[in-house]
Enzyme design. Structure first.
Site, PDB file in Angstrom:
ATOM      1  N   SER A 208       0.840  -1.195   0.000  1.00 58.64           N
ATOM      2  CA  SER A 208       0.000   0.000   0.000  1.00 58.64           C
ATOM      3  C   SER A 208       0.881   1.253   0.000  1.00 58.64           C
ATOM      4  O   SER A 208       1.721   1.400  -0.879  1.00 58.64           O
ATOM      5  CB  SER A 208      -0.971  -0.052   1.181  1.00 58.64           C
ATOM      6  OG  SER A 208      -2.059   0.824   0.983  1.00 58.64           O
ATOM      7  N   ASP A 324      -8.707  -5.900  -5.701  1.00 60.57           N
ATOM      8  CA  ASP A 324      -8.332  -4.828  -4.785  1.00 60.57           C
ATOM      9  C   ASP A 324      -9.103  -3.581  -5.203  1.00 60.57           C
ATOM     10  O   ASP A 324      -8.770  -2.927  -6.182  1.00 60.57           O
ATOM     11  CB  ASP A 324      -6.829  -4.573  -4.866  1.00 60.57           C
ATOM     12  CG  ASP A 324      -6.348  -3.549  -3.844  1.00 60.57           C
ATOM     13  OD1 ASP A 324      -7.199  -2.879  -3.216  1.00 60.57           O
ATOM     14  OD2 ASP A 324      -5.124  -3.421  -3.670  1.00 60.57           O
ATOM     15  N   HIS A 355      -6.951  -6.278  -1.219  1.00 66.81           N
ATOM     16  CA  HIS A 355      -5.805  -5.406  -0.989  1.00 66.81           C
ATOM     17  C   HIS A 355      -4.651  -6.147  -0.316  1.00 66.81           C
ATOM     18  O   HIS A 355      -4.835  -6.862   0.660  1.00 66.81           O
ATOM     19  CB  HIS A 355      -6.240  -4.224  -0.126  1.00 66.81           C
ATOM     20  CG  HIS A 355      -5.215  -3.138  -0.031  1.00 66.81           C
ATOM     21  ND1 HIS A 355      -4.579  -2.605  -1.130  1.00 66.81           N
ATOM     22  CD2 HIS A 355      -4.699  -2.481   1.043  1.00 66.81           C
ATOM     23  CE1 HIS A 355      -3.745  -1.662  -0.744  1.00 66.81           C
ATOM     24  NE2 HIS A 355      -3.784  -1.582   0.569  1.00 66.81           N
TER      25      HIS A 355
END
Length: 603
Positions: A208, A324, A355
């Site tokens: 991320s 995601d 994710h």
């Protein structure tokens, strides 16, 4: 006496071997070394690396807080490469509820009050910033380094959420690891710390935001950064908070925008926060983000890493999930594609989940072994794309020559009328005539709309039932000709597979192939939107999110068109009418085997 001598020799030999331990390689991978695995012997310390910028305005170059975890043998002359992760999250994030996010229940273009602002209470104690990556890489003959990004934790500066300092900060750390920048024992001290134990070769990874920073560092072209493995990275803040001119939230964070993320991570010095808020959040971000129009501008271009890739030299192994819906798969695909075009060593790993999700350790190990230890393991000759097929284990991806699948060809389909029930998708243009209208109502979820047999809140067009599996690989696109009863309207499009799967273990994403959103006001340009003339038809072409999915026989591929998406878009008052001209609307889907394969599947 002999037993004592033998015991002494064994102990001496073990101690000698432990002191002289070196990385071990087998089958092109770094192996776990027993002498590196005793965490009680690891050396852990922290320091501050001086950067080349001053973003908190105190007249001094900002210093980044860095921690180091290394095998004891590095104190006695052993030099090892570094696995480095940087993050704005290590020191904690803001806590609170919906009041911290923008209100989304209003008309498109309408200005509303700002969200409630929050303060972050820093957590953590020196010298440890994070324990991530350590158990994986230190036993395999690496040093692990962490740093808090600008304006977070014990690092100086201000968070800018994609500004230049977030690229230059990890560059400074890599420069320090190579002897080109200064490190200090204390935040304001003068006693220097040298990275005498580092070979100078650095690999970065993270997930991320932590996966964004490796790319940010690589775009500086810094010497020593040899390889990066970004996992689900945000590679463009415009693509994270907007879609084709539309204000669109990341999945799970309805109402988040770039200023909200700034507040979420701003855990740095309390005495600097008021100044940082005024200069960065309330000026730079507020003036640039343009939440009213959603248009692309210089502010967003400056936070799009694809525009900064020219100096990049690092070998890239990219990882992402096709489902995601937070950091969507386009983020990885666009960078992977560009890096491949630049001739950089590249591989991509995709899975079918949400994710996060790094590549299998074997893939990561081979990547770092090659580019950090310099072992000729032939990883550059491995398959370019690794995709976890439906229901397979994540550590058992299928190898492909590339992504998208080179055998995929675009198949264009036309819309046959059916509203308010279900229309058809056809390879022939003969029946694509007429106009059909839906009525916007955000009270209904996209999942409910896709399952409805009869509703005036969406338009749905489906293919014939598949008699064979169909493999979609790449980026579907839609060309839509539509008119609105208002000057602005949300436009949401989904590709779905029907009938909808039922059962306790079925995930909603099992039936969602891919998604897309757009603002019809941007039909000509992402940088300039104009109010729609009520009732006038406009033609717009835009992409769905990339995907690679096998649609099983017995299913139908469906195109769903609707307006407000209550998980992602602004939510205006229900009642806006969106009319679609079927003759001017087509969907193009990349299918392995092209038209022939699709014809065979529906014949």
């Amino acid at each position: 006496m002999k037993k004592i001598i033998i015991i002494f020799l064994v102990a001496f030999t073990f101690q000698f071997n432990a002191q002289d331990a070196k990385p071990v390689f087998k089958d092109g991978e770094a192996q776990i070394v027993e002498a590196f695995s005793d965490k009680t012997k690891w050396i852990r310390h922290d320091l501050w690396v001086e950067t080349t910028f001053d973003t908190d305005g105190d007249g001094k170059m900002d210093r980044m807080h860095v921690d180091v975890t290394r095998p004891a043998q590095t104190e006695n002359g052993l030099k090892l490469p570094v696995v480095y992760e940087s993050s704005p999250y290590y020191a904690g994030v803001a806590s609170g509820g919906k009041e911290l996010f923008w209100n989304v229940k209003h008309e498109l273009g309408e200005k509303v009050a700002e969200p409630t602002r929050s303060n972050v209470q820093r957590r953590g104690k020196r010298p440890i910033i994070s324990n991530s990556q350590i158990k994986t890489w230190v036993p395999r003959g690496y040093i692990v380094v962490h740093s808090s990004s600008p304006g977070t934790g014990l690092s100086d500066g201000a968070p800018t959420v994609g500004g230049d300092n977030e690229s230059l900060a990890p560059k400074a750390v890599i420069d320090w690891l190579n002897g080109r920048a200064k490190g200090y024992k204390e935040r304001t001290g003068t006693e220097e710390v040298k990275a005498f134990w580092a070979t100078g070769k650095v690999g970065m990874t993270g997930t991320s935001y932590n996966g964004t920073i490796p790319l940010a560092a690589a775009t500086t072209g810094v010497e020593g950064l040899e390889a990066i493995i970004p996992v689900a990275p945000n590679t463009s803040y415009y693509h994270y908070y907007r879609s084709n001119g539309l204000v669109r939230s990341p999945g799970g964070y309805l109402g988040e925008d770039i200023d909200v993320l700034y507040d979420f991570i701003h855990s740095g010095k309390e005495e600097n926060r008021a100044r940082n808020n005024k200069v960065v959040r309330d000026t730079e971000l507020a003036n640039g983000m343009d939440r009213a129009s959603g248009d692309y501008n210089d502010f967003w271009a400056g936070r799009d890493y694809i525009n900064d890739m020219k100096p990049m030299k690092a070998a890239l192994l990219m990882s992402h999930g096709f489902n995601d819906w937070n950091v969507m798969p386009e983020h990885s695909y666009r960078i992977y594609k560009k890096a491949s075009e630049m001739g950089l060593p590249t591989q991509v790993y995709y899975h079918q989940n949400g994710h996060g999700g790094p590549p299998p350790i074997k893939m990561m190990n081979r990547w770092f072994t090659k580019y950090l230890h310099g072992i000729d393991n032939g990883v550059e000759n491995d398959a370019k794309a690794w995709i976890v097929r439906e229901n397979d284990k994540r550590n058992e991806p299928t190898a492909y020559d590339n992504y998208p699948n080179p055998a995929a060809q675009n198949v264009t389909m036309f819309l046959n009328s059916g509203a308010p029930k279900i229309g058809g998708l056809s390879l022939e243009n003969n029946n694509a005539k007429g106009k059909e209208t839906l009525v916007d109502n955000h009270s209904f979820s996209s999942e409910a709309l896709a399952q409805a047999e009869h509703t005036n809140h969406r338009l749905l067009y489906v293919s014939p039932i598949l008699k064979e599996d169909v493999h979609i690989s790449g980026v579907p696109t839609i060309t839509i000709k539509a008119a609105s009863s208002k000057e602005a309207v949300n436009l949401s499009v989904y590709l779905v597979s029907l009938p909808w799967n039922k059962g306790r273990r079925v995930k909603i994403t099992d039936n969602i192939i891919t998604r897309g959103w757009a603002d019809l006001q941007n039909y000509k340009s992402l940088t300039e939107s104009k109010p729609l003339k009520v009732g006038k038809f406009y033609e717009m072409t835009f992409d769905f999110q990339p995907d690679d999915q096998i649609i099983k026989k017995g299913q139908q591929i469906g195109l769903m068109i609707f307006s407000s998406d209550n998980n992602y878009t602004l939510l205006p008052e229900p009642g806006t009418e969106l009319t679609v001209d079927l003759e001017g609307t087509t969907i193009t889907i990349p299918i392995v085997g092209g038209v022939d394969a699709f014809k065979k599947a529906i014949d």
